[in-house]
Design an enzyme around this catalytic site. Structure first.
Site, short mmCIF file in Angstrom:
data_model
loop_
_atom_site.label_atom_id
_atom_site.label_comp_id
_atom_site.label_asym_id
_atom_site.label_seq_id
_atom_site.Cartn_x
_atom_site.Cartn_y
_atom_site.Cartn_z
N HIS A 72 -18.09 -20.45 6.80
CA HIS A 72 -17.15 -20.85 5.75
C HIS A 72 -17.14 -19.80 4.64
CE1 HIS A 72 -16.65 -25.46 6.50
NE2 HIS A 72 -16.47 -24.73 7.59
N TYR A 385 -23.73 -20.87 -5.02
CA TYR A 385 -23.52 -21.62 -3.77
C TYR A 385 -23.96 -20.82 -2.55
CZ TYR A 385 -21.41 -25.25 -0.89
OH TYR A 385 -21.22 -26.30 0.00
#
Length: 391
Positions: A72, A385
């Site tokens: 991703h 992240y």
């Protein structure tokens, strides 16, 4: 039984540590209180940071991950019926994350350990760590109905919050830091393809929601619910209805529904235990720290811990210097506290507390609008992240 490193716990941290040590020519024994089937089936994290992906590949455990995992390159933030995508590679110099469940990581590492590594004992319950302050610590354990002793040069506790490793550190040496949250996550697995090709983090006046996935055909979704909620109180239809409300957008996006195969509630807490080392006992993963799952940091923090230990021990074996082992706790805690900060920020950004005021609601929206409008704010989120550097 004797070994160089006694590892308590065959979760991803303990298994990866055994693999790293094997590749460095250092022997170990892994003790796991549960059976193999349980370890390979327990549902936990599913997001691997760039650093974790790189470590698994370098350790020889990345083949199936690269074949079946889902790379991703971003996430989507939803708020006020708006959608904003955060592009990780553009903001971080090429980093991304991988959707690959902890269960699959464990399966891969178990197969490698049983084929190439040292002893991996299932149904081996660690009872106590003794002599952590000496040069010869021991782990008392029960296996196949009888007690035994594992004599080591080092012990690494990867046995989670309720394990015995942390109990071997004298109370007067410990400092703990903790925050509990007045909500949890109602999580479901559903046999339906994900309704979006990347994770969706939704802030809504009714509470947070997360759209995730385990594979191209299995969705993993979460709802913020009050602390202490019983998952069985929610019917399947009520779950889908609430998810639909919280993911609502101003365009024609739609949430696909399907059969729910599993539902459970995860409590939310932040916890740090200092120090992470006492004598020749080292703590790793949930034995030393817990983060709310909003930042996808739990498994990745554990990986950082065992990478730090493996590198430090290899350095000691090569040079005779214990300098890096001595710095283990300090080195790990720098990364731990950054991950705690990031996870707290994500949690408070997206969840609505039961007593939230209109002022606090507007602050949340202002923070989200800042991320959507400012490359600097967006970059800070993307860097956190995709992961903080190891050691």
């Amino acid at each position: 039984m004797r070994t160089t490193v006694g590892i308590i716990g065959a979760g991803p941290a303990g298994l990866l540590l055994a693999r790293l040590l094997h590749n460095a020519g250092i022997d170990s024994v892994v003790l796991e209180s549960r059976d193999r089937a349980y370890v390979e089936q327990r549902q936990r994290a599913g997001i691997l940071e760039q650093g974790t992906v790189d470590v698994l590949r370098a350790a020889g455990a990345g083949e199936r991950m690269d074949r079946e995992g889902l790379r991703h390159d971003g996430i989507e933030l939803r708020f006020d019926r708006r959608r904003h995508r955060v592009d990780f590679p553009e903001l971080t110099g090429g980093r991304s994350v991988m959707v690959y469940a902890q269960t699959e990581v464990c399966k891969d590492l178990i197969a490698l350990q049983l084929k190439e590594g040292g002893p991996l004992l299932f149904d081996a319950e660690a009872l106590a760590v003794e002599g952590a302050e000496t040069d010869s610590p021991r782990v008392r354990f029960r296996h196949e109905g009888r007690e035994d002793v594992l004599e080591c040069e080092y012990v690494v506790g990867c046995d989670g919050f309720w394990g015995v490793a942390r109990q071997a550190i004298p109370a007067e040496l410990i400092r703990t830091f903790e925050r509990t949250y007045p909500f949890g996550w109602l999580g479901i697995l559903a046999d339906v393809p994900p309704s979006h090709d990347e994770l969706v983090y939704a802030r809504h006046d009714r509470g947070f929601a997360l759209l995730s996935m385990r594979s191209p055909s299995v969705s993993r979704l979460y709802l913020q619910v009050p602390e202490g909620t019983d998952a069985q109180e929610w019917s399947d239809e009520a779950i889908w209805d609430e998810l639909e409300r919280r993911f609502e957008t101003a365009d024609d996006w739609r949430l696909e529904r399907g059969p729910i195969t599993q539902k459970s509630v995860t409590p939310m807490r932040s916890y740090v235990h200092e120090p992470m080392r006492h004598g020749r006992l080292f703590l790793a993963g949930d034995a030393a720290h817990i983060v709310p799952p909003t930042g996808a940091k739990g498994l990745n923090l554990a990986v950082g811990d065992v990478v730090t230990f493996a590198r430090a021990l290899s350095y000691e074996k090569e040079t005779g210097s214990a300098e890096r082992l001595d710095a283990y706790s300090e080195t790990c805690l720098r990364r731990v506290w950054q991950a705690e900060r990031f996870s707290y920020d994500m949690t408070t950004l997206l969840h609505r507390t039961p007593d939230a005021t209109a002022f606090e609601d507007r602050l949340q929206l202002a923070r989200l609008e800042r991320i959507a409008a400012s490359r600097a704010a967006e970059t800070d989120l993307a860097e956190g992240y995709t992961g903080f550097p190891f050691g």
